[in-house]
Design a protein around this motif. Structure first.
Motif, PDB file in Angstrom:
ATOM      1  N   ARG A  80       0.838  -1.211   0.000  1.00 29.35           N
ATOM      2  CA  ARG A  80       0.000   0.000   0.000  1.00 29.35           C
ATOM      3  C   ARG A  80       0.867   1.253   0.000  1.00 29.35           C
ATOM      4  N   SER A 132       2.450   1.640  -3.518  1.00 28.70           N
ATOM      5  CA  SER A 132       1.479   2.017  -4.557  1.00 28.70           C
ATOM      6  C   SER A 132       1.021   3.462  -4.391  1.00 28.70           C
ATOM      7  N   TYR A 167       1.460   6.581  -7.001  1.00 30.57           N
ATOM      8  CA  TYR A 167       0.327   7.428  -7.397  1.00 30.57           C
ATOM      9  C   TYR A 167       0.641   8.906  -7.187  1.00 30.57           C
ATOM     10  N   VAL A 171      -0.691   1.098 -10.000  1.00 25.26           N
ATOM     11  CA  VAL A 171      -1.820   0.184 -10.227  1.00 25.26           C
ATOM     12  C   VAL A 171      -1.358  -1.259 -10.110  1.00 25.26           C
ATOM     13  N   ASP A 205      -0.642  -2.194  -6.392  1.00 24.72           N
ATOM     14  CA  ASP A 205      -1.765  -2.075  -5.458  1.00 24.72           C
ATOM     15  C   ASP A 205      -2.444  -3.438  -5.330  1.00 24.72           C
ATOM     16  N   THR A 206      -2.383  -4.018  -4.140  1.00 23.15           N
ATOM     17  CA  THR A 206      -2.921  -5.360  -3.934  1.00 23.15           C
ATOM     18  C   THR A 206      -4.420  -5.377  -3.610  1.00 23.15           C
ATOM     19  N   ARG A 207      -5.035  -4.216  -3.518  1.00 23.04           N
ATOM     20  CA  ARG A 207      -6.473  -4.183  -3.225  1.00 23.04           C
ATOM     21  C   ARG A 207      -7.296  -4.645  -4.419  1.00 23.04           C
ATOM     22  N   TYR A 208      -6.764  -4.475  -5.619  1.00 20.29           N
ATOM     23  CA  TYR A 208      -7.487  -4.814  -6.818  1.00 20.29           C
ATOM     24  C   TYR A 208      -6.670  -5.802  -7.648  1.00 20.29           C
ATOM     25  N   LYS A 209      -7.362  -6.736  -8.280  1.00 22.91           N
ATOM     26  CA  LYS A 209      -6.690  -7.695  -9.141  1.00 22.91           C
ATOM     27  C   LYS A 209      -6.708  -7.154 -10.564  1.00 22.91           C
ATOM     28  N   VAL A 210      -5.516  -7.012 -11.166  1.00 25.92           N
ATOM     29  CA  VAL A 210      -5.411  -6.424 -12.489  1.00 25.92           C
ATOM     30  C   VAL A 210      -5.645  -7.476 -13.575  1.00 25.92           C
TER      31      VAL A 210
END
Length: 121
Positions: free
Chosen positions: A37, A40, A44, A112, A115-120
């Motif tokens: 976090r 990332s 950003y 992006v 960032d491990t909150r969302y799977k790309v």
């Protein structure tokens, strides 16, 4: 020539990304945030800053100050002699803007991807 330019841009990108990651990690750990976090968010923030910097570098007008710009805050005691920018100066402004924008977009992409909150994919 293109190989040398790509090498210089790679060094610039690597240095910027590496410095951003280390600095963001240190700040994140000091604030108690997770590693991914912190990195990332650092990507950003720096990427967004570079995009804004590229916007302002590209919007510099064709008029430049002639000679010494003088002194004084807000231009109160400044010498107001102006001149038109040469073609080389205008190309330099556009090139600098392009480098900042591309670097900013790549850093945001790195943000992006880290960032491990969302799977790309």
């Amino acid at each position: 020539m293109l190989r040398d330019a790509a090498r210089r841009f790679g060094l610039l990108l690597g240095g910027t990304a590496g410095g951003t990651a280390v600095f963001a990690l240190l700040i994140g750990l000091a604030l108690g945030a997770g590693v991914s976090r912190s990195i990332s968010v650092g990507f950003y923030v720096v990427g967004s800053f570079l995009l804004i910097l590229g916007f302002f570098a590209g919007n510099r007008g064709p008029v430049r100050v002639k000679g010494d710009p003088g002194f004084g805050m807000f231009g109160i005691f400044r010498n107001r002699r102006l001149r038109w920018a040469t073609g080389a100066e205008q190309l330099e402004s556009i090139g600098l803007s392009a480098v900042f924008v591309v670097l900013g977009l790549i850093l945001i992409l790195f943000g992006v991807l880290t960032d491990t909150r969302y799977k790309v994919l």
